[in-house]
Write a protein that holds these residues in place. Sequence first.
Motif, PDB file in Angstrom:
ATOM      1  N   LEU A 185       0.826  -1.210   0.000  1.00 48.62           N
ATOM      2  CA  LEU A 185       0.000   0.000   0.000  1.00 48.62           C
ATOM      3  C   LEU A 185       0.859   1.257   0.000  1.00 48.62           C
ATOM      4  O   LEU A 185       0.596   2.206  -0.747  1.00 48.62           O
ATOM      5  CB  LEU A 185      -0.928   0.012   1.215  1.00 48.62           C
ATOM      6  N   LEU A 186       1.886   1.274   0.845  1.00 53.89           N
ATOM      7  CA  LEU A 186       2.767   2.447   0.915  1.00 53.89           C
ATOM      8  C   LEU A 186       3.516   2.649  -0.402  1.00 53.89           C
ATOM      9  O   LEU A 186       3.590   3.773  -0.914  1.00 53.89           O
ATOM     10  CB  LEU A 186       3.751   2.310   2.072  1.00 53.89           C
ATOM     11  N   ALA A 187       4.063   1.579  -0.968  1.00 53.35           N
ATOM     12  CA  ALA A 187       4.811   1.693  -2.219  1.00 53.35           C
ATOM     13  C   ALA A 187       3.907   2.203  -3.342  1.00 53.35           C
ATOM     14  O   ALA A 187       4.303   3.082  -4.126  1.00 53.35           O
ATOM     15  CB  ALA A 187       5.424   0.348  -2.592  1.00 53.35           C
ATOM     16  N   ARG A 188       2.708   1.664  -3.423  1.00 54.61           N
ATOM     17  CA  ARG A 188       1.770   2.100  -4.469  1.00 54.61           C
ATOM     18  C   ARG A 188       1.421   3.576  -4.314  1.00 54.61           C
ATOM     19  O   ARG A 188       1.409   4.332  -5.290  1.00 54.61           O
ATOM     20  CB  ARG A 188       0.502   1.251  -4.422  1.00 54.61           C
ATOM     21  N   GLU A 189       1.180   4.008  -3.079  1.00 51.44           N
ATOM     22  CA  GLU A 189       0.826   5.408  -2.839  1.00 51.44           C
ATOM     23  C   GLU A 189       1.996   6.337  -3.171  1.00 51.44           C
ATOM     24  O   GLU A 189       1.802   7.400  -3.765  1.00 51.44           O
ATOM     25  CB  GLU A 189       0.396   5.583  -1.375  1.00 51.44           C
TER      26      GLU A 189
END
Length: 152
Positions: free
Chosen positions: A65-69
């Motif tokens: 989730l963090l990487a995608r954001e």
Amino acid sequence: MTESDPFLHRAASYLRTAPEPGWDAISAKVRAAVHAASLPGWPIRASRDLGHGVVYISDHALRSLLARELRRKFVCQPTRIAFTLEGNVLRAIDIDVTGSYGTQLRELGDDIRRTVIDTVRLILDDLDDDGRTPSGPIDVTISDVVDGDPLG
């Protein structure tokens, strides 16, 4: 209980022993993909028990989730996102990023830190049982700079 059909029994035995055509050529890749997909993860507490149970998120899911954001909001490529846990409570996040030449790196690091804080607060309770924020310190390291888009 009914007797099994001897013909079906022989056919099933044969099918169990006969390799799938082409399996030898792809078996190593398939097995590697299965092993990679089933990496064990660590549970991170996403909510406190308020009488309805506790919700957890896996470290793999939070990392994704963090990487995608970060990729969505900035011209950067997260190359490492590591968590420090105390039991199942998130205490710190350490992120390495590849940035783009010409980007104001200090501002990029600050923007990434704010985005991570906002994202983590959406997913995890703001306070743990001791009153501390679960995200703790967030360290951002720009580990590489490339021409153009690091994703491309």
